[in-house]
Design a protein around this motif. Structure first.
Motif, PDB file in Angstrom:
ATOM      1  N   ASP A 148      -8.382 -10.049   2.106  1.00 54.98           N
ATOM      2  CA  ASP A 148      -8.993  -8.770   2.248  1.00 54.98           C
ATOM      3  C   ASP A 148      -9.831  -8.081   2.970  1.00 54.98           C
ATOM      4  O   ASP A 148      -9.662  -6.653   3.289  1.00 54.98           O
ATOM      5  CB  ASP A 148      -9.779  -8.963   0.337  1.00 54.98           C
ATOM      6  N   HIS A 204      -9.501  -4.421   4.917  1.00 53.82           N
ATOM      7  CA  HIS A 204     -10.299  -3.627   4.928  1.00 53.82           C
ATOM      8  C   HIS A 204     -10.509  -3.472   6.516  1.00 53.82           C
ATOM      9  O   HIS A 204     -10.864  -1.902   6.803  1.00 53.82           O
ATOM     10  CB  HIS A 204     -11.678  -4.357   4.543  1.00 53.82           C
ATOM     11  N   HIS A 242      -3.621  -1.562   0.699  1.00 57.75           N
ATOM     12  CA  HIS A 242      -4.559  -1.266  -0.865  1.00 57.75           C
ATOM     13  C   HIS A 242      -3.557  -0.586  -1.285  1.00 57.75           C
ATOM     14  O   HIS A 242      -3.598  -1.006  -2.752  1.00 57.75           O
ATOM     15  CB  HIS A 242      -5.417  -0.290  -0.265  1.00 57.75           C
ATOM     16  N   HIS A 244      -6.263  -8.952  -6.454  1.00 54.72           N
ATOM     17  CA  HIS A 244      -6.362  -8.123  -4.390  1.00 54.72           C
ATOM     18  C   HIS A 244      -6.046  -8.409  -3.189  1.00 54.72           C
ATOM     19  O   HIS A 244      -5.103  -8.319  -2.721  1.00 54.72           O
ATOM     20  CB  HIS A 244      -7.354  -7.625  -5.307  1.00 54.72           C
ATOM     21  N   ASN A 266      -2.905  -8.077  -0.774  1.00 55.54           N
ATOM     22  CA  ASN A 266      -3.637  -7.701   0.206  1.00 55.54           C
ATOM     23  C   ASN A 266      -2.794  -8.334   2.067  1.00 55.54           C
ATOM     24  O   ASN A 266      -2.339  -7.624   2.619  1.00 55.54           O
ATOM     25  CB  ASN A 266      -4.931  -7.087   0.671  1.00 55.54           C
TER      26      ASN A 266
HETATM   27 FE   LIG Z   1      -9.507  -4.714  -1.037  1.00 51.61          FE
END
Ligand SMILES: [Fe+2]
Length: 304
Positions: A113, A117, A182, A196, A200
């Motif tokens: 994750d 980002h 996302h 999550h 991702n």
């Molecule tokens: Fe995230």
């Protein structure tokens, strides 16, 4: 109500992204009327609540330095966010010893994750020299330490590197926001219960392959930051190496490579694509490449 009743002056959020988001939002609700659902969206919360001390026990979400809190909307079952600088924690404490006990699969999901980002912020049309610097530092640190933290959870140096990498990724994220990885992950999360980080991690290589023609220079740099020998290669080959380096990382971390492996029914893909286009425009506008409904559907088919 509980926070008000006990006369608290500060709220401590200790845990992963969801725990910290609950702390941030609960603290904010002490100064604002109504319910969380009244404040979905950007800058809709009128007042700052109690100060929050955020202490992450994962290296992934960067909620401890982010102006957002994400929840499942009970009405639509879709993931939605409250975004305002008023939600920023007053203090973030990054203590790698608190992440030593994180099991390997959660280390992998949350670490991916954070890498998502950094890469989505790095290749966003809103990226700047400032965010490029923090995103690059995040990508390099995560590339250096995520496999080690996954392989041996007690590796304090690797855990420290991951928290630092996550911090830099979060700095870029907070300025620029995320993109289509996302968008797809949030849309999938609304139609099918999946974490999550895992969503991702699974989508990242597929979306990178789709985005590549829009950001070959940056993906060539991603390859280099992840330790690939790009010297002497054409931009095309070097950028493909960036996508492949990320794919290999997900394989090393035991991340499922296909949606079918995690039980997503193929019949659901139309609904996920539609929801992505209808509910995720805010992040899709940040993506390196524009995404149509047909393209979202094609990426999902590839990933299935
Ligand atoms: Fe995230």
């Amino acid at each position: 109500e509980f926070i008000k009743a006990c006369g608290a002056q500060v709220v401590i959020g200790l845990g992963g992204g969801s725990s910290m988001d609950v702390a941030k939002m609960s603290a904010a609700m002490t100064a604002n009327p109504g319910t969380v659902a009244d404040y979905w969206g950007v800058d809709r919360l009128p007042r700052r609540g109690l100060p929050v001390i955020a202490i992450p026990t994962t290296a992934g979400t960067s909620s401890e330095i982010s102006p957002a809190a994400v929840f499942i909307d009970p009405e639509t079952q879709a993931k939605r966010g409250v975004n305002t600088s008023l939600l920023l924690p007053a203090v973030a404490i990054l203590d790698p010893e608190l992440t030593l006990g994180l099991p390997p699969h959660l280390t992998a999901f949350t670490g991916m994750d954070a890498l998502t980002h950094a890469i989505e912020a790095y290749t966003s049309p809103r990226a700047s020299l400032l965010t490029d610097g923090t995103a690059e530092r995040g990508i390099r640190l995560i590339g250096e330490f995520l496999r080690r933290a996954y392989a041996r959870g007690q590796d304090l140096e690797a855990r420290t590197g991951m928290l630092a990498g996550c911090f830099f990724a979060g700095m870029a994220l907070a300025e620029v926001n995320v993109g289509a990885v996302h968008g797809l992950a949030q849309a999938l999360g609304g139609c099918f219960r999946v974490g999550h980080g895992l969503a991702n991690a699974l989508f990242l290589p597929y979306v990178m392959a789709f985005n590549r023609i829009a950001c070959r220079e940056k993906y060539a740099r991603v390859a280099s930051l992840l330790g690939e020998p790009v010297e002497g290669l054409s931009l095309d080959d070097a950028s493909e190496m960036g996508v492949e380096a990320v794919r290999r990382l997900t394989q090393d971390l035991g991340i499922p490579q296909h949606l079918r492996e995690i039980g997503v029914p193929r019949e659901l893909l139309d609904a996920v694509a539609k929801s992505c286009i209808e509910t995720q425009q805010r992040v899709l506008l940040n993506n390196a490449r524009s995404v149509t409904l047909e393209q979202a559907r094609a990426i999902l088919e590839e990933a299935w």
